[in-house]
Design a protein around this motif. Structure first.
Motif, short mmCIF file in Angstrom:
data_model
loop_
_atom_site.label_atom_id
_atom_site.label_comp_id
_atom_site.label_asym_id
_atom_site.label_seq_id
_atom_site.Cartn_x
_atom_site.Cartn_y
_atom_site.Cartn_z
N LEU A 216 10.30 -1.20 -1.33
CA LEU A 216 9.25 -1.89 -2.07
C LEU A 216 7.92 -1.86 -1.31
O LEU A 216 6.85 -1.69 -1.91
N ASP A 217 7.99 -2.02 0.01
CA ASP A 217 6.76 -1.96 0.82
C ASP A 217 6.14 -0.57 0.76
O ASP A 217 4.91 -0.43 0.75
N PHE A 218 6.99 0.46 0.73
CA PHE A 218 6.48 1.83 0.67
C PHE A 218 5.68 2.05 -0.61
O PHE A 218 4.57 2.58 -0.58
N PHE A 219 6.26 1.63 -1.74
CA PHE A 219 5.56 1.83 -3.01
C PHE A 219 4.34 0.93 -3.13
O PHE A 219 3.34 1.30 -3.74
N ALA A 220 4.42 -0.26 -2.53
CA ALA A 220 3.27 -1.16 -2.56
C ALA A 220 2.10 -0.56 -1.79
O ALA A 220 0.94 -0.61 -2.23
N ASN A 221 2.39 0.03 -0.63
CA ASN A 221 1.33 0.67 0.16
C ASN A 221 0.85 1.96 -0.50
O ASN A 221 -0.31 2.34 -0.35
#
Length: 287
Positions: A216-221
């Motif tokens: 989720l952090d990857f796609f958020a960034n």
């Protein structure tokens, strides 16, 4: 403040558990518009939303191992699941973080879907499934595994141990496994196993929810807007190119060499032996 503003405020400050309930309700409302068959009185979900036990379907639609957990087959199905989810969420979030909660919900749904698909495949049964019950059971059993002796006050019953409530639900699933809604009961038991395994791994230092958090952090960034710096006009001062020092040195060396040759000639034969050009050169060099 009207009802819509109140719902927006609750969604904003309610945390991940309330948001999951809102997401499930929103998916149900969307289902009523697009997938409900009013003539037949049931839902007809496409195979790119519901989870099928047919490998020829789920292999090419792997996202259905998650999407199925946000749709329900009836209003009562949704209502019961959301009531249990709200109950289990309060227990789980007493001891763990919201990231762990969301990670367990998603991983529990995926694990439950995998067990359902392969179980029905080996039983030679082809059927779809929808519902969040497997993921909800993962959260409930995780909280029970971590704090089984926690007192829970039930209406008309009073205080009971948490493991008593969870135990009754699991026994009912086992008793009805071969009677009705086999896929649903398999998903409940699979979710319960995953919730138990999650806590045991967590107690040994392995937090599986980190997998979901990192994704989720990857796609958020990835979709975060990069900050752009304003254009700055750069002024450069023009400098007239200067002569290379090496060229002056070379010229000086040649001139000095010619002067030395003329002086040698004078010392040997005298000044009168010089040519007119040599005399003029020597005169200019001496200025």
């Amino acid at each position: 403040m009207n009802i819509l503003d109140d719902l927006k405020l609750q969604y904003k400050i309610g945390g991940i558990s309330l948001r999951l309930i809102y997401w499930n309700i929103a998916c149900f409302l969307i289902s009523l518009v697009f997938f409900y068959q009013y003539s037949g009185g049931g839902f007809d979900y496409p195979n790119w939303l519901e989870l099928s036990s047919d490998p020829q379907v789920f292999i090419f639609k792997p996202w259905t191992f998650l999407t199925y957990a946000f749709f329900h087959s009836s209003f009562l199905h949704l209502l019961f699941n959301m009531m249990v989810l709200n109950f289990a969420s309060q227990l789980f979030l007493t001891f763990f973080t919201q990231k762990q909660y969301l990670g367990l919900y998603i991983l529990g749904a995926v694990f439950t879907g995998i067990i359902f698909s392969f179980s029905f495949y080996f039983l030679n049964i082809s059927a779809p499934i929808v519902g969040a019950s497997g993921a909800i059971m993962a959260i409930l059993v995780a909280a029970t595994t971590y704090q089984p002796l926690m007192n829970v006050r039930l209406l008309l019953i009073g205080n009971v141990k948490l493991w008593h409530i969870t135990g009754v639900i699991l026994i009912l699933d086992l008793m009805q496994l071969r009677l009705d809604n086999t896929g649903g009961h398999i998903s409940h038991l699979a979710g319960a196993f995953f919730g138990f395994a999650y806590i045991k791994l967590l107690q040994n230092g392995t937090d599986l929810s980190i997998i979901v958090s990192k994704i989720l952090d990857f796609f958020a960034n990835l979709f975060k807007k990069s900050q752009t710096t304003p254009f700055k006009k750069v002024h450069k001062n023009y400098k007239k190119p200067t002569e290379k020092t090496t060229s002056r040195i070379v010229t000086k060396d040649k001139t000095q060499q010619q002067i030395d040759e003329i002086l040698d000639k004078i010392s040997q034969s005298g000044y009168d032996c010089l040519t007119k050009e040599e005399k003029e050169f020597l005169f200019k060099a001496g200025k």
